[in-house]
Motif scaffolding. Sequence first.
Motif, PDB file in Angstrom:
ATOM      1  N   LEU A  24       0.935  -1.234  -0.092  1.00 18.10           N
ATOM      2  CA  LEU A  24      -0.008   0.089  -0.106  1.00 18.10           C
ATOM      3  C   LEU A  24       0.823   1.099   0.040  1.00 18.10           C
ATOM      4  CD1 LEU A  24      -2.841  -0.202   2.729  1.00 18.10           C
ATOM      5  CD2 LEU A  24      -2.924   0.302   0.152  1.00 18.10           C
ATOM      6  N   ALA A  25       2.097   1.344   0.863  1.00 15.00           N
ATOM      7  CA  ALA A  25       2.767   2.442   1.010  1.00 15.00           C
ATOM      8  C   ALA A  25       3.467   2.640  -0.608  1.00 15.00           C
ATOM      9  CB  ALA A  25       3.796   2.226   2.040  1.00 15.00           C
ATOM     10  N   THR A  26       3.814   1.699  -1.077  1.00 20.49           N
ATOM     11  CA  THR A  26       4.281   2.036  -2.584  1.00 20.49           C
ATOM     12  C   THR A  26       3.414   2.615  -3.522  1.00 20.49           C
ATOM     13  OG1 THR A  26       6.118   0.314  -2.049  1.00 20.49           O
ATOM     14  CG2 THR A  26       5.525   0.695  -4.306  1.00 20.49           C
ATOM     15  N   LEU A  27       2.232   1.926  -3.444  1.00 14.21           N
ATOM     16  CA  LEU A  27       1.146   2.402  -4.312  1.00 14.21           C
ATOM     17  C   LEU A  27       0.598   3.851  -3.932  1.00 14.21           C
ATOM     18  CD1 LEU A  27      -0.904  -1.002  -4.465  1.00 14.21           C
ATOM     19  CD2 LEU A  27       0.620   0.029  -6.198  1.00 14.21           C
ATOM     20  N   LEU A  28       0.715   3.965  -2.411  1.00 11.86           N
ATOM     21  CA  LEU A  28       0.331   5.451  -2.373  1.00 11.86           C
ATOM     22  C   LEU A  28       1.339   6.655  -2.921  1.00 11.86           C
ATOM     23  CD1 LEU A  28      -1.391   4.787   1.267  1.00 11.86           C
ATOM     24  CD2 LEU A  28      -2.696   5.579  -0.709  1.00 11.86           C
ATOM     25  N   GLU A  29       2.467   6.025  -2.521  1.00  9.57           N
ATOM     26  CA  GLU A  29       3.518   7.007  -3.009  1.00  9.57           C
ATOM     27  C   GLU A  29       3.765   7.316  -4.653  1.00  9.57           C
ATOM     28  OE1 GLU A  29       5.573   8.443  -0.864  1.00  9.57           O
ATOM     29  OE2 GLU A  29       7.639   8.733  -1.884  1.00  9.57           O
ATOM     30  N   ARG A  30       3.276   6.196  -5.258  1.00 11.56           N
ATOM     31  CA  ARG A  30       2.857   6.293  -6.791  1.00 11.56           C
ATOM     32  C   ARG A  30       1.958   7.227  -7.088  1.00 11.56           C
ATOM     33  NH1 ARG A  30       4.997   7.123 -11.552  1.00 11.56           N
ATOM     34  NH2 ARG A  30       4.003   5.697 -13.257  1.00 11.56           N
ATOM     35  N   ARG A  31       0.703   6.596  -6.476  1.00 11.77           N
ATOM     36  CA  ARG A  31      -0.449   7.406  -6.765  1.00 11.77           C
ATOM     37  C   ARG A  31      -0.229   9.188  -6.483  1.00 11.77           C
ATOM     38  NH1 ARG A  31      -5.301   9.648  -5.628  1.00 11.77           N
ATOM     39  NH2 ARG A  31      -7.152   8.532  -6.637  1.00 11.77           N
ATOM     40  N   VAL A  37       1.498  15.331 -10.950  1.00  8.72           N
ATOM     41  CA  VAL A  37       1.628  15.371 -12.439  1.00  8.72           C
ATOM     42  C   VAL A  37       0.318  16.101 -12.840  1.00  8.72           C
ATOM     43  CG1 VAL A  37       2.207  14.528 -14.679  1.00  8.72           C
ATOM     44  CG2 VAL A  37       3.435  13.579 -12.447  1.00  8.72           C
ATOM     45  N   VAL A  38      -0.623  15.625 -12.611  1.00  9.78           N
ATOM     46  CA  VAL A  38      -2.107  15.810 -13.128  1.00  9.78           C
ATOM     47  C   VAL A  38      -2.270  17.456 -12.557  1.00  9.78           C
ATOM     48  CG1 VAL A  38      -4.371  15.634 -12.834  1.00  9.78           C
ATOM     49  CG2 VAL A  38      -3.141  14.048 -13.022  1.00  9.78           C
ATOM     50  N   VAL A  44      -6.148  24.687 -13.716  1.00  7.72           N
ATOM     51  CA  VAL A  44      -6.245  25.021 -12.273  1.00  7.72           C
ATOM     52  C   VAL A  44      -6.084  23.679 -11.234  1.00  7.72           C
ATOM     53  CG1 VAL A  44      -7.357  26.085 -10.293  1.00  7.72           C
ATOM     54  CG2 VAL A  44      -7.972  26.943 -12.688  1.00  7.72           C
ATOM     55  N   GLY A  45      -4.785  23.928 -10.830  1.00  9.22           N
ATOM     56  CA  GLY A  45      -4.302  22.643 -10.017  1.00  9.22           C
ATOM     57  C   GLY A  45      -4.662  22.856  -8.590  1.00  9.22           C
ATOM     58  N   GLY A  46      -4.362  22.030  -7.854  1.00  7.74           N
ATOM     59  CA  GLY A  46      -4.537  21.926  -6.370  1.00  7.74           C
ATOM     60  C   GLY A  46      -5.909  21.887  -5.854  1.00  7.74           C
ATOM     61  N   PHE A  47      -6.000  22.325  -4.599  1.00  4.62           N
ATOM     62  CA  PHE A  47      -7.389  22.280  -3.940  1.00  4.62           C
ATOM     63  C   PHE A  47      -8.431  23.072  -4.895  1.00  4.62           C
ATOM     64  CE2 PHE A  47      -5.029  20.445  -0.562  1.00  4.62           C
ATOM     65  CZ  PHE A  47      -5.872  19.737  -0.021  1.00  4.62           C
ATOM     66  N   GLU A  83      -6.516  14.124  -0.660  1.00  5.66           N
ATOM     67  CA  GLU A  83      -6.175  15.459   0.029  1.00  5.66           C
ATOM     68  C   GLU A  83      -4.805  15.282   0.343  1.00  5.66           C
ATOM     69  OE1 GLU A  83      -8.728  16.545   3.384  1.00  5.66           O
ATOM     70  OE2 GLU A  83     -10.322  17.001   1.747  1.00  5.66           O
ATOM     71  N   ALA A  84      -4.188  14.236   0.758  1.00  7.15           N
ATOM     72  CA  ALA A  84      -2.560  14.086   1.195  1.00  7.15           C
ATOM     73  C   ALA A  84      -1.790  14.593  -0.288  1.00  7.15           C
ATOM     74  CB  ALA A  84      -2.306  12.564   1.413  1.00  7.15           C
ATOM     75  N   GLY A  85      -2.321  13.862  -1.321  1.00  3.27           N
ATOM     76  CA  GLY A  85      -1.739  14.087  -2.735  1.00  3.27           C
ATOM     77  C   GLY A  85      -1.857  15.818  -2.918  1.00  3.27           C
ATOM     78  N   LEU A  86      -2.901  16.152  -2.707  1.00  4.88           N
ATOM     79  CA  LEU A  86      -3.067  17.661  -3.165  1.00  4.88           C
ATOM     80  C   LEU A  86      -2.275  18.627  -2.138  1.00  4.88           C
ATOM     81  CD1 LEU A  86      -6.993  17.876  -3.676  1.00  4.88           C
ATOM     82  CD2 LEU A  86      -5.215  17.931  -5.457  1.00  4.88           C
TER      83      LEU A  86
END
Length: 95
Positions: A24-31, A37-38, A44-47, A83-86
């Motif tokens: 999961l940690a590997t997949l979450l980091e990749r995600r 990148v998106v 308009v990026g971010g939140f 939200e962690a990704g953003l």
Amino acid sequence: MLRDERPGTLAECRQAIDRVDAALATLLERRAELAGVVQRLKPVGGFAGRDLGRERDVVARMAVRAPALGESRLSAIMNAVIEAGLHLAEERSDR
Ligand SMILES: C=C(O[C@@H]1C=C(C(=O)O)C=C[C@H]1O)C(=O)O
């Protein structure tokens, strides 16, 4: 990791969980990297550019693969993941 293992003891169960968590940690980091990148590709990026329709689609697709968890619980999990990704993307865009 996706083996339907049936650990019989507490220690075996925890070892099996630790293996799942490692994946999961590997997949979450990749995600998070992909979601970052998106953010740079969207007008308009971010939140500010959050797309709740897309997020609902993500959860609905996951619920097909995780029917016991279901949409409501997956929605809470994925909201935290998204939200962690953003947050990470916004931190990086500050630099
Ligand atoms: C990654 C995107 O940006 C945001 C983050 C999402 C995600 O992490 O899955 C989904 C939708 C957006 O709120 C996107 O628009 O696809």
